[in-house]
Design a protein around this motif. Structure first.
Motif, short mmCIF file in Angstrom:
data_model
loop_
_atom_site.label_atom_id
_atom_site.label_comp_id
_atom_site.label_asym_id
_atom_site.label_seq_id
_atom_site.Cartn_x
_atom_site.Cartn_y
_atom_site.Cartn_z
N ALA A 41 0.85 -1.18 0.00
CA ALA A 41 0.00 0.00 0.00
C ALA A 41 0.89 1.24 0.00
N GLN A 42 0.42 2.34 -0.57
CA GLN A 42 1.22 3.56 -0.58
C GLN A 42 1.57 4.00 0.85
N TYR A 43 0.63 3.81 1.78
CA TYR A 43 0.88 4.17 3.19
C TYR A 43 -0.03 3.34 4.08
N THR A 44 0.37 3.23 5.34
CA THR A 44 -0.48 2.69 6.40
C THR A 44 -0.29 3.59 7.62
N SER A 45 -1.29 3.60 8.49
CA SER A 45 -1.21 4.42 9.70
C SER A 45 -1.80 3.63 10.87
N ILE A 46 -1.18 3.80 12.05
CA ILE A 46 -1.67 3.15 13.26
C ILE A 46 -1.72 4.16 14.40
N HIS A 47 -2.57 3.87 15.39
CA HIS A 47 -2.44 4.45 16.73
C HIS A 47 -1.56 3.48 17.48
N PHE A 48 -0.66 3.99 18.33
CA PHE A 48 0.29 3.14 19.05
C PHE A 48 0.46 3.70 20.45
N LEU A 49 0.28 2.86 21.45
CA LEU A 49 0.41 3.27 22.85
C LEU A 49 1.50 2.44 23.50
N VAL A 50 2.43 3.12 24.17
CA VAL A 50 3.54 2.48 24.88
C VAL A 50 3.46 2.90 26.35
N ALA A 123 2.60 6.87 26.55
CA ALA A 123 2.59 7.81 25.44
C ALA A 123 1.68 7.25 24.36
N LEU A 124 0.85 8.10 23.80
CA LEU A 124 0.00 7.74 22.68
C LEU A 124 0.49 8.51 21.46
N VAL A 125 0.83 7.76 20.41
CA VAL A 125 1.34 8.35 19.18
C VAL A 125 0.60 7.72 18.00
N SER A 126 0.82 8.28 16.83
CA SER A 126 0.43 7.63 15.59
C SER A 126 1.68 7.44 14.77
N CYS A 127 1.69 6.38 13.97
CA CYS A 127 2.82 6.08 13.09
C CYS A 127 2.29 5.87 11.68
N VAL A 128 2.95 6.51 10.72
CA VAL A 128 2.62 6.35 9.31
C VAL A 128 3.83 5.75 8.61
N VAL A 129 3.63 4.65 7.90
CA VAL A 129 4.71 3.98 7.18
C VAL A 129 4.49 4.16 5.68
N VAL A 130 5.56 4.59 4.99
CA VAL A 130 5.49 4.84 3.55
C VAL A 130 6.71 4.20 2.88
N PRO A 131 6.56 3.28 1.93
CA PRO A 131 5.37 2.52 1.59
C PRO A 131 4.83 1.76 2.80
N GLY A 132 3.59 1.34 2.68
CA GLY A 132 2.85 0.79 3.81
C GLY A 132 3.47 -0.41 4.49
#
Length: 161
Positions: A41-50, A123-132
């Motif tokens: 996929a061109q990109y993917t995105s997640i919510h991520f909590l550590v 911590a609550l973050v979002s991560c976007v991976v490109v390419p997905g």
């Protein structure tokens, strides 16, 4: 129930194999071919909590990963750059005066993991991976191999493996 548990419930997060909790929130319907010839996929995105004491363990991705801070305590994203062996810390957080950033990038190929250093925090973050992101591209790294390759970073390797 803690504030972190509330976020996990509200965002329907699940345990991630690297540590922490996540849920994929977006995935491009368009695909591209990576440098290694993989269809992604061109990109993917997640919510991520550590949470403190439960780090994101050291791993490596082919693609760049963009990180965005949302709430909670500062999150140290540790990167070891394989080509130079240099260790770098990107601290995501709400206070630029303390050297924290609201967003940053882990370059593809970097060895990285993350931790909340403040006790009993998250911590609550979002991560976007490109390419997905695809789990087929994901690799948790072994403590003994990393320590042999980067003995100068033994302390952080032991904490994040």
């Amino acid at each position: 129930m803690s504030i972190a548990d509330d976020w996990i419930t509200q965002l329907r997060l699940e345990p991630h194999p690297e540590g922490g909790f996540f849920r994929q929130t977006m995935k491009s319907e368009k695909n591209i071919t990576t440098a290694k010839g993989r269809n992604r996929a061109q990109y993917t995105s997640i919510h991520f909590l550590v949470r403190s004491g439960e780090p994101s363990r050291l791993h490596q991705l082919e693609s760049d990963e963009m990180w965005y801070f949302h709430t909670g305590a500062p999150l140290d994203v540790h990167m070891i750059h394989p080509e130079s062996g240099r260790h770098e810390i990107m601290t995501l957080g709400p206070n630029p005066a303390n050297g924290e950033v609201l967003q940053g990038v882990v370059p593809g190929g970097a060895i990285f993991g993350a931790e909340v250093r403040k006790p009993e925090q998250f911590a609550l973050v979002s991560c976007v991976v490109v390419p997905g992101f695809e789990f087929a591209d994901f690799e948790l790294l072994a403590r003994d191999e990393l320590t042999a390759a980067y003995p100068e970073h033994k302390e952080i390797i032991e904490r994040l493996t």
